[in-house]
Design a protein around this motif. Structure first.
Motif, short mmCIF file in Angstrom:
data_model
loop_
_atom_site.label_atom_id
_atom_site.label_comp_id
_atom_site.label_asym_id
_atom_site.label_seq_id
_atom_site.Cartn_x
_atom_site.Cartn_y
_atom_site.Cartn_z
N ALA A 80 -6.77 4.99 -0.89
CA ALA A 80 -5.48 4.13 0.52
C ALA A 80 -6.64 3.12 1.10
O ALA A 80 -6.28 1.94 0.94
N VAL A 126 -6.82 0.94 -2.06
CA VAL A 126 -5.95 0.13 -2.24
C VAL A 126 -6.19 -1.35 -0.86
O VAL A 126 -5.54 -2.53 -1.64
N ASN A 127 -6.51 -0.87 0.15
CA ASN A 127 -5.93 -1.89 1.38
C ASN A 127 -6.80 -3.30 0.81
O ASN A 127 -6.24 -3.98 1.22
N THR A 164 1.05 -0.73 0.18
CA THR A 164 -0.13 0.10 0.67
C THR A 164 0.85 1.56 0.04
O THR A 164 0.61 2.54 -0.90
N GLN A 197 -6.04 -5.52 -2.64
CA GLN A 197 -4.20 -5.76 -2.76
C GLN A 197 -3.91 -7.15 -3.01
O GLN A 197 -3.99 -7.41 -3.77
N LEU A 211 1.17 4.33 -3.01
CA LEU A 211 0.48 5.70 -2.74
C LEU A 211 1.82 6.87 -2.91
O LEU A 211 1.97 7.84 -3.70
#
Lengths: 169, 218
Positions: B31, B34-35, A65, B38, A69
């Motif tokens: 974010a 993404v978490n 992650t 993933q 980013l």
């Protein structure tokens, strides 16, 4: 010899996925009931699909992650910098915070010039590198041109906060 | 989700709501996405392209593309469908580039964490019986190699069906096929796998039989 044709075989696969309508499913079950070779084929297919259970899940690295980013942040900066250099249309009038940044830049330049003059004239020994105004403001001065191009600095600040959270967790 | 408005979709799909926040430049929402995705994305990419490193690179690229497309985002399907559509395109580009480079790296090559042992070393080794866990690892490698014998589209369909539990309509949407096309694709893929894995399909049965014999003999 199995009585299954190609459509039946496709239906076998779909049957195992629960994708057949009721009528087609019943018709297939009737065929399987009467044909031992067809049942053997069905069993082999079922076992083949069962072997897929041995495929492992692939885990991302713990920093995935954070690195994503980071990559996003870098790309955003590069894109903004490249587009402002290549554009031939007039740059939009700066927002209020950019006017403030322009004023701050002027003050910064004056401070650095004054600090440099004082540094070379009096050569005081700074207690630490952080206290030396030249070094303290160097990073800002180096990247100031890039910061000026930003249209969405707030977003980058949010990303920076997220980096810190990720690093701390 | 056909015929639903964006608002209705957002009500049903929390990931759509997150993506709408990303559209509004909410970094925390990005974010979170993404978490959330993933693990699933890296798993799918890992089984498509083989190398763990490449899988992560491609997964990252999926997220970056989602971010870049955020301003034009208007939900027409589940968020996961859209995400895996992008993943499918990137995997396709990856395969095409790999072919152009005449790379001999096959899925499950030794360069990644999915590296298999050669199939001939498996099962036919008549030395001491390996532990159950080792057998499972070796079987995983064999199955991964068998997946590698499929063509690109068969592989995508199998992986999406297996790991994302997608139904035919969802796979069709991701792969831009008809439902009938997906049905046919999965059937051919499984037939190819059945041939590739014919020596292992009944392995569990024969092992169980041997274990029972061993117990009887003691």
């Amino acid at each position: 010899m199995s009585t299954l044709n190609d459509d039946d075989r496709a239906n076998l696969s779909a049957y195992l996925d629960g994708e057949l309508d009721e009528q087609t499913a019943h018709a297939l079950e009737a065929k399987l009931h009467h044909d031992a070779d067809a049942r053997a084929e069905f069993e082999a297919l079922k076992r083949t699909m069962g072997l897929l259970d041995y495929l492992p899940k692939v885990e991302p690295s713990p920093t995935f992650t954070n690195r994503t980013l980071e990559r996003l942040s870098l790309q955003t900066l590069q894109t903004l910098h490249a587009s402002s250099r290549s554009t031939k249309i007039p740059v939009r009038p700066p927002r209020a915070w950019l006017r403030w940044a322009g004023w701050a830049a002027a003050v910064l330049v004056a401070l650095i010039a004054g600090a440099a003059a004082g540094h070379f004239l009096t050569r005081p020994a700074p207690a630490s590198a952080v206290e030396d105004p030249l070094i303290e403001n160097l990073r800002l001065a180096e990247r100031f041109a890039l910061y000026q191009e930003l249209d969405d600095f707030e977003f980058l600040e949010q990303l920076a906060d997220l980096f810190e959270e990720e690093a701390g967790s | 989700m056909t015929g639903e408005t964006s608002s209705q979709m957002a009500l049903r799909d929390p990931d759509i709501r997150l993506m709408l926040r990303v559209r509004d430049d909410d970094a925390e929402a990005f974010a979170q996405l993404v978490n959330l995705y993933q693990h699933r994305l890296v798993t799918v990419m890992g089984h498509l392209v083989g190398s763990g490193h490449e899988a992560e690179d491609l997964a990252q690229e999926v997220f970056l593309r989602i971010y870049r497309a955020r301003k034009k985002y208007h939900p027409k399907a589940k968020f996961s469908t859209w995400l895996f559509s992008i993943a499918n395109h990137l995997a396709h580009n990856h395969f095409r580039n790999r072919q152009r480079k005449h790379s001999v790296q096959l899925p499950g090559s030794e360069s990644g964490p999915l590296g298999p042992r050669p199939a001939e070393q498996l099962v036919h080794d008549r030395g001491p019986a390996p532990s159950q866990r080792l057998q499972e690892q070796e079987l995983a490698a064999v199955v991964q190699q068998a997946i590698g014998t499929l063509n690109e589209r068969q592989r995508v369909a199998i992986v999406l069906n297996k790991f994302e539990d997608m139904n035919y309509a969802e796979i069709a949407e991701v792969m831009e096929l008809t439902v009938k096309g997906v049905k046919s694709l999965l059937c051919r893929a499984r037939d190819n796998l059945r041939v590739a894995l014919r020596d292992y399909i009944y392995m569990q049965d024969s092992q169980t039989t041997e274990e029972v014999r061993d117990v009887d003999a003691q």
